[in-house]
Write an enzyme that holds these catalytic residues in place. Structure first.
Site, PDB file in Angstrom:
ATOM      1  N   SER A 210      40.471  38.009  41.422  1.00  0.00           N
ATOM      2  CA  SER A 210      39.918  36.591  41.186  1.00  0.00           C
ATOM      3  C   SER A 210      40.972  35.671  40.912  1.00  0.00           C
ATOM      4  CB  SER A 210      38.546  36.779  40.129  1.00  0.00           C
ATOM      5  OG  SER A 210      37.799  37.322  40.454  1.00  0.00           O
ATOM      6  N   GLY A 212      40.458  32.190  40.521  1.00  0.00           N
ATOM      7  CA  GLY A 212      39.859  31.125  39.905  1.00  0.00           C
ATOM      8  C   GLY A 212      39.638  29.956  41.032  1.00  0.00           C
ATOM      9  N   GLY A 215      40.805  31.027  44.505  1.00  0.00           N
ATOM     10  CA  GLY A 215      39.780  31.681  45.367  1.00  0.00           C
ATOM     11  C   GLY A 215      39.783  33.138  44.989  1.00  0.00           C
ATOM     12  N   GLY A 241      33.272  34.923  36.891  1.00  0.00           N
ATOM     13  CA  GLY A 241      33.899  36.078  37.221  1.00  0.00           C
ATOM     14  C   GLY A 241      32.899  37.159  37.332  1.00  0.00           C
ATOM     15  N   ASP A 242      31.802  37.234  36.415  1.00  0.00           N
ATOM     16  CA  ASP A 242      30.580  38.248  36.458  1.00  0.00           C
ATOM     17  C   ASP A 242      29.666  37.984  37.650  1.00  0.00           C
ATOM     18  OD1 ASP A 242      31.690  39.113  33.820  1.00  0.00           O
ATOM     19  OD2 ASP A 242      30.503  37.983  33.081  1.00  0.00           O
TER      20      ASP A 242
END
Length: 295
Positions: A210, A212, A215, A241-242
């Site tokens: 990830s 942020g 992308g 993120g989850d």
């Protein structure tokens, strides 16, 4: 069905303030309390997009009883003697500030009961997602044990973890999904590509990073795939993120091409930013993002 494993669940408390000023009295405008922990958040997002899901978690004390009573997805709880932790997120005029308790100590006997419950609960699963931190004193080798238990059941594992637990998951042959900072910290690599290569050498089946606002990327032995973030999305990034992990899990369980899995992860992650708390997504926005519409 997807099984999520939440080794360190929490009561998530979110305070909304006008301005968060450390060292001063901050007036709370709104309080929300809900069951949390990264695996719980992943499970709630999966349920929101109509994916059959079940989460396994250790619960203890008054906080654990409250969490179990408030949890709105199917779950199995393994009782422990320690008290389930609390996390506090403060949202205001800047980036959210998160305070996380370490979690209770869990005995070897309690972890053995947890492993047994996991083994019996994977018979109908298409994918196991292990997500979040380990509680205080827990060995990162537990993560490798969970990957092994899933493999013996014929189930793939996706692990969203950090530090030694991330390395243990890679050695055990799981697909792993760190964010960029977690990847660099765990591997001591100079850059993302070197860090992903290190995890692949350890044995990771797949490394998804990830980024942020930049992308999300996937590294395999055959190459690198990347998709950009959904542009101009404003809100609370705490649960993004989850939600991205949930989007990736859906596509992996369905056997979708990797680039499609990344697009699904990016769309769900962006849709979570539009909701005030982790574990929720804006479903209308998710559908728009999948179709290429802007925020």
């Amino acid at each position: 069905m997807i099984v999520t494993l939440t080794p360190n669940p929490a009561i998530d408390v979110t305070y909304r303030v006008g301005t968060h000023t450390p060292g001063d009295t901050n007036r709370v405008l709104e309080v929300q309390r809900r069951p949390g922990g990264k695996g719980v958040n992943v499970a709630r997002v999966l349920a929101a997009v109509d994916i059959p899901v079940r989460t396994l978690l250790p619960l203890g004390g008054d906080a654990g009883r409250w969490l179990g009573g408030a949890l709105d997805v199917p779950f199995e709880a393994v009782p422990i003697s320690g008290e389930t932790r609390t996390t506090v997120t403060v949202t205001g005029d800047g980036h959210p500030t998160v305070y996380t308790e370490p979690g209770p100590e869990v005995s070897e006997e309690e972890w053995a009961a947890f492993d047994s419950r996991l083994s019996s609960g994977l018979s109908a699963a298409d994918l196991l997602v292990v997500s979040g931190s380990l509680p205080r004193g827990a060995s990162p080798d537990l993560v490798a044990d969970w990957v092994r238990i899933a493999r013996e059941a014929g189930v793939r594992t996706l692990v969203d973890a950090s530090g030694p637990a991330l390395l243990a998951a890679a050695r055990a042959g799981a697909a792993v999904k760190p964010n960029q900072a977690e990847l660099l910290a765990a591997t001591s690599a100079a850059d993302e590509a070197a860090g992903a290569a290190a995890l692949l050498r350890l044995g990771a089946q797949l490394v998804v990073v990830s980024r942020g606002a930049d992308g999300i990327a996937a590294y395999t032995s055959g190459g690198v795939f990347a998709v950009p973030a959904i542009p101009d999305v404003q809100g609370n990034p705490t649960g993004a993120g989850d939600a991205a992990t949930a989007g990736l899990a859906v596509a992996l369980a369905a056997g979708c091409p990797l680039i499609e899995a990344l697009h699904n992860a990016a769309a769900l992650g962006a849709a979570a930013v539009l909701r005030p708390v982790a574990g929720e997504v804006d479903l209308a926005a998710y559908r728009r993002f999948l179709n290429g519409a802007p925020a």
